[in-house]
Design a protein around this motif. Structure first.
Motif, PDB file in Angstrom:
ATOM      1  N   ALA A  25       0.450  76.342  80.512  1.00  0.00           N
ATOM      2  CA  ALA A  25       1.219  76.856  81.647  1.00  0.00           C
ATOM      3  C   ALA A  25       2.707  76.875  81.326  1.00  0.00           C
ATOM      4  O   ALA A  25       3.338  75.817  81.227  1.00  0.00           O
ATOM      5  CB  ALA A  25       0.954  75.998  82.883  1.00  0.00           C
ATOM      6  N   LEU A  26       3.265  78.068  81.175  1.00  0.00           N
ATOM      7  CA  LEU A  26       4.689  78.176  80.859  1.00  0.00           C
ATOM      8  C   LEU A  26       5.562  77.568  81.945  1.00  0.00           C
ATOM      9  O   LEU A  26       6.629  77.005  81.653  1.00  0.00           O
ATOM     10  CB  LEU A  26       5.066  79.648  80.657  1.00  0.00           C
ATOM     11  N   GLU A  27       5.138  77.680  83.203  1.00  0.00           N
ATOM     12  CA  GLU A  27       5.947  77.135  84.291  1.00  0.00           C
ATOM     13  C   GLU A  27       6.049  75.613  84.229  1.00  0.00           C
ATOM     14  O   GLU A  27       6.919  75.017  84.881  1.00  0.00           O
ATOM     15  CB  GLU A  27       5.388  77.573  85.648  1.00  0.00           C
ATOM     16  N   LEU A  28       5.179  74.979  83.433  1.00  0.00           N
ATOM     17  CA  LEU A  28       5.248  73.529  83.234  1.00  0.00           C
ATOM     18  C   LEU A  28       5.760  73.174  81.840  1.00  0.00           C
ATOM     19  O   LEU A  28       5.641  72.018  81.401  1.00  0.00           O
ATOM     20  CB  LEU A  28       3.870  72.901  83.469  1.00  0.00           C
ATOM     21  N   GLY A  29       6.330  74.164  81.146  1.00  0.00           N
ATOM     22  CA  GLY A  29       6.845  73.917  79.802  1.00  0.00           C
ATOM     23  C   GLY A  29       5.743  73.752  78.776  1.00  0.00           C
ATOM     24  O   GLY A  29       5.962  73.145  77.719  1.00  0.00           O
ATOM     25  N   GLY A  30       4.548  74.292  79.093  1.00  0.00           N
ATOM     26  CA  GLY A  30       3.404  74.121  78.216  1.00  0.00           C
ATOM     27  C   GLY A  30       3.537  74.873  76.903  1.00  0.00           C
ATOM     28  O   GLY A  30       4.339  75.793  76.764  1.00  0.00           O
ATOM     29  N   GLY A  31       2.707  74.492  75.934  1.00  0.00           N
ATOM     30  CA  GLY A  31       2.719  75.113  74.622  1.00  0.00           C
ATOM     31  C   GLY A  31       2.781  74.077  73.523  1.00  0.00           C
ATOM     32  O   GLY A  31       3.067  72.896  73.755  1.00  0.00           O
ATOM     33  N   ALA A  32       2.513  74.534  72.314  1.00  0.00           N
ATOM     34  CA  ALA A  32       2.442  73.620  71.178  1.00  0.00           C
ATOM     35  C   ALA A  32       3.799  73.010  70.832  1.00  0.00           C
ATOM     36  O   ALA A  32       3.873  71.853  70.405  1.00  0.00           O
ATOM     37  CB  ALA A  32       1.871  74.347  69.956  1.00  0.00           C
ATOM     38  N   LEU A  33       4.878  73.745  71.004  1.00  0.00           N
ATOM     39  CA  LEU A  33       6.176  73.275  70.520  1.00  0.00           C
ATOM     40  C   LEU A  33       6.652  72.019  71.251  1.00  0.00           C
ATOM     41  O   LEU A  33       6.919  70.996  70.623  1.00  0.00           O
ATOM     42  CB  LEU A  33       7.227  74.380  70.641  1.00  0.00           C
ATOM     43  N   LEU A  34       6.777  72.094  72.572  1.00  0.00           N
ATOM     44  CA  LEU A  34       7.365  70.966  73.292  1.00  0.00           C
ATOM     45  C   LEU A  34       6.397  69.804  73.454  1.00  0.00           C
ATOM     46  O   LEU A  34       6.827  68.650  73.571  1.00  0.00           O
ATOM     47  CB  LEU A  34       7.870  71.419  74.669  1.00  0.00           C
ATOM     48  N   ASP A  35       5.087  70.078  73.456  1.00  0.00           N
ATOM     49  CA  ASP A  35       4.122  68.992  73.583  1.00  0.00           C
ATOM     50  C   ASP A  35       3.812  68.332  72.252  1.00  0.00           C
ATOM     51  O   ASP A  35       3.677  67.111  72.178  1.00  0.00           O
ATOM     52  CB  ASP A  35       2.825  69.507  74.209  1.00  0.00           C
ATOM     53  N   LEU A  36       3.671  69.131  71.204  1.00  0.00           N
ATOM     54  CA  LEU A  36       3.209  68.630  69.915  1.00  0.00           C
ATOM     55  C   LEU A  36       4.275  68.750  68.837  1.00  0.00           C
ATOM     56  O   LEU A  36       4.529  67.814  68.086  1.00  0.00           O
ATOM     57  CB  LEU A  36       1.943  69.379  69.489  1.00  0.00           C
ATOM     58  N   GLY A  37       4.896  69.915  68.740  1.00  0.00           N
ATOM     59  CA  GLY A  37       5.864  70.181  67.684  1.00  0.00           C
ATOM     60  C   GLY A  37       7.094  69.303  67.739  1.00  0.00           C
ATOM     61  O   GLY A  37       7.754  69.087  66.714  1.00  0.00           O
ATOM     62  N   VAL A  38       7.398  68.766  68.916  1.00  0.00           N
ATOM     63  CA  VAL A  38       8.558  67.885  69.037  1.00  0.00           C
ATOM     64  C   VAL A  38       8.413  66.657  68.144  1.00  0.00           C
ATOM     65  O   VAL A  38       9.409  66.120  67.638  1.00  0.00           O
ATOM     66  CB  VAL A  38       8.778  67.486  70.517  1.00  0.00           C
ATOM     67  N   TYR A  39       7.178  66.206  67.884  1.00  0.00           N
ATOM     68  CA  TYR A  39       6.972  65.035  67.034  1.00  0.00           C
ATOM     69  C   TYR A  39       7.422  65.299  65.591  1.00  0.00           C
ATOM     70  O   TYR A  39       8.234  64.543  65.050  1.00  0.00           O
ATOM     71  CB  TYR A  39       5.507  64.609  67.056  1.00  0.00           C
ATOM     72  N   PRO A  40       6.892  66.319  64.906  1.00  0.00           N
ATOM     73  CA  PRO A  40       7.365  66.555  63.541  1.00  0.00           C
ATOM     74  C   PRO A  40       8.824  66.973  63.465  1.00  0.00           C
ATOM     75  O   PRO A  40       9.511  66.634  62.483  1.00  0.00           O
ATOM     76  CB  PRO A  40       6.435  67.646  63.013  1.00  0.00           C
ATOM     77  N   VAL A  41       9.314  67.688  64.478  1.00  0.00           N
ATOM     78  CA  VAL A  41      10.735  68.043  64.479  1.00  0.00           C
ATOM     79  C   VAL A  41      11.583  66.775  64.530  1.00  0.00           C
ATOM     80  O   VAL A  41      12.555  66.625  63.781  1.00  0.00           O
ATOM     81  CB  VAL A  41      11.068  68.987  65.648  1.00  0.00           C
ATOM     82  N   SER A  42      11.221  65.846  65.394  1.00  0.00           N
ATOM     83  CA  SER A  42      11.962  64.585  65.483  1.00  0.00           C
ATOM     84  C   SER A  42      11.826  63.775  64.195  1.00  0.00           C
ATOM     85  O   SER A  42      12.800  63.133  63.758  1.00  0.00           O
ATOM     86  CB  SER A  42      11.459  63.768  66.680  1.00  0.00           C
ATOM     87  N   PHE A  43      10.651  63.801  63.571  1.00  0.00           N
ATOM     88  CA  PHE A  43      10.450  63.086  62.307  1.00  0.00           C
ATOM     89  C   PHE A  43      11.366  63.656  61.234  1.00  0.00           C
ATOM     90  O   PHE A  43      12.010  62.921  60.467  1.00  0.00           O
ATOM     91  CB  PHE A  43       8.984  63.197  61.902  1.00  0.00           C
ATOM     92  N   ALA A  44      11.450  64.988  61.161  1.00  0.00           N
ATOM     93  CA  ALA A  44      12.327  65.612  60.176  1.00  0.00           C
ATOM     94  C   ALA A  44      13.784  65.230  60.415  1.00  0.00           C
ATOM     95  O   ALA A  44      14.539  64.967  59.469  1.00  0.00           O
ATOM     96  CB  ALA A  44      12.158  67.131  60.225  1.00  0.00           C
ATOM     97  N   TRP A  45      14.203  65.184  61.666  1.00  0.00           N
ATOM     98  CA  TRP A  45      15.553  64.735  61.989  1.00  0.00           C
ATOM     99  C   TRP A  45      15.770  63.291  61.550  1.00  0.00           C
ATOM    100  O   TRP A  45      16.833  62.932  61.033  1.00  0.00           O
ATOM    101  CB  TRP A  45      15.800  64.872  63.489  1.00  0.00           C
ATOM    102  N   ASP A  46      14.755  62.454  61.752  1.00  0.00           N
ATOM    103  CA  ASP A  46      14.858  61.044  61.390  1.00  0.00           C
ATOM    104  C   ASP A  46      15.041  60.874  59.885  1.00  0.00           C
ATOM    105  O   ASP A  46      15.813  60.018  59.430  1.00  0.00           O
ATOM    106  CB  ASP A  46      13.590  60.315  61.848  1.00  0.00           C
ATOM    107  N   VAL A  47      14.362  61.699  59.106  1.00  0.00           N
ATOM    108  CA  VAL A  47      14.401  61.579  57.647  1.00  0.00           C
ATOM    109  C   VAL A  47      15.630  62.257  57.054  1.00  0.00           C
ATOM    110  O   VAL A  47      16.341  61.677  56.224  1.00  0.00           O
ATOM    111  CB  VAL A  47      13.120  62.161  57.026  1.00  0.00           C
ATOM    112  N   PHE A  48      15.900  63.489  57.480  1.00  0.00           N
ATOM    113  CA  PHE A  48      16.906  64.316  56.810  1.00  0.00           C
ATOM    114  C   PHE A  48      18.134  64.639  57.662  1.00  0.00           C
ATOM    115  O   PHE A  48      19.131  65.128  57.136  1.00  0.00           O
ATOM    116  CB  PHE A  48      16.283  65.645  56.368  1.00  0.00           C
ATOM    117  N   GLY A  49      18.060  64.417  58.964  1.00  0.00           N
ATOM    118  CA  GLY A  49      19.175  64.796  59.823  1.00  0.00           C
ATOM    119  C   GLY A  49      19.086  66.256  60.256  1.00  0.00           C
ATOM    120  O   GLY A  49      18.013  66.856  60.280  1.00  0.00           O
TER     121      GLY A  49
END
Length: 327
Positions: free
Chosen positions: A167-191
């Motif tokens: 549901a887009l109206e709830l911010g649904g989708g792979a990026l904000l629910d799931l993709g935020v984890y690897p994105v944050s991990f990459a930031w943690d490792v490399f900035g």
């Protein structure tokens, strides 16, 4: 304020239950819960032996027996409900993603500074014991020059168009629910990445089903990530360096094990840790530590970094053409 913070739980869904269970298992003081109905608040309070049950979020944040609020409403409401708590003078741990977009995150950061309280993103993986050990290994240079991160967060979640994940109206989708984890991990490792490349596929609702990203950094470093809500993958992570590598077992963002190898492929460290519950209480420990130290900027995941991560997520969405209602 007491020696330990007194926690209030804002909303009563699945993730709030998981977090509250971990708090109770590990001796935290959960003092109150707030829901949109008295019935829901009472049921949650009875389940977890919480003394104060409120029929509104406004009543929860006004509770004088509460020092810190955990916000677990859907993504589009994170900024609104975190602001409600901040304006009431409470410290806030807000579920990931921090907000729906970077402008909301920037306003939340400024509001917390104005009111002199801590606001922290509940990226609980950052605080898990195996992640702490990985940061120690990287800081000690045991992998040499770390050049590559390869990571996935892939799940086979419901296809029901009414489900929150779709549901887009709830911010649904792979990026904000799931993709935020690897994105944050990459930031943690490399900035912060120097370049971002993104590609996605979409469901009929318009929500992203798969999202692939490649981040590049100065010095020839690269992070590659795939997240999906329609297919389950290995859910592992690997860090590759000139003197060795780390392979993090499934599920890498939960309490898990890993092995460190030398440059010849020999195992030189095997890591495992006992965690009571799911491990979501470690982020609450960080909140209590930071408040006790008077550190409102944040430590392992500073609020400024959460804001910057939201800018990265916004750039990814811009590249794949993903907008949420009301933006």
């Amino acid at each position: 304020m007491t020696d330990r913070l007194r926690w209030g739980i804002l909303a009563t869904g699945f993730i709030a239950r998981t977090f509250t269970n971990d708090l109770k298992l590990n001796g935290f003081d959960v003092r109150a819960v707030g829901s949109r109905s008295q019935e829901s608040a009472d049921a949650f309070a009875a389940e977890f032996d919480i003394p104060n049950a409120h029929a509104s979020y406004e009543a929860l944040v006004a509770d004088p027996e509460v020092d810190a609020i955990y916000v677990s409403t859907p993504h589009p409401f994170h900024a609104e409900h975190a602001s409600l708590a901040i304006e009431a003078g409470k410290h806030v741990l807000v579920e990931k993603p921090f907000t729906l977009n970077a402008p909301e995150a920037e306003r939340l950061q400024a509001l917390a500074a104005e009111h002199g309280v801590l606001v922290l993103e509940a990226m609980w993986t950052r605080y898990l014991p195996h992640m702490i050990r990985i940061r120690e290994i990287l800081a000690a240079g045991l992998l040499g020059d770390v050049r590559t991160l390869i990571v996935d967060h892939t799940q086979d979640l419901p296809d029901d168009p009414a489900h929150r994940i779709n549901a887009l109206e709830l911010g649904g989708g792979a990026l904000l629910d799931l993709g935020v984890y690897p994105v944050s991990f990459a930031w943690d490792v490399f900035g912060e990445p120097r370049t971002i490349q993104s590609a996605a596929t979409f469901k009929e609702t318009g929500a992203d089903a798969q999202i692939a990203t490649i981040f590049t950094y100065d010095g020839g470093k690269i992070a590659s990530a795939v997240s999906a809500s329609d297919t389950r993958g290995p859910n592992t992570a690997s860090l590759l360096g000139t003197d060795g590598r780390i392979d993090v077992d499934a599920v890498w963002y939960n309490p898990t094990t890993f092995r460190r190898y030398d440059a010849d492929g020999n195992v030189v460290e095997e890591y495992a840790a006992d965690v009571v519950g799911r491990g979501m209480h470690f982020q609450a420990e960080e909140v209590e530590r930071l408040v006790a130290a008077g550190d409102l900027a944040g430590g392992v995941l500073p609020v400024a970094e959460s804001v910057a991560i939201m800018r990265t997520l916004d750039e990814i969405r811009s590249q794949i053409g993903l907008r949420y209602p009301g933006e």
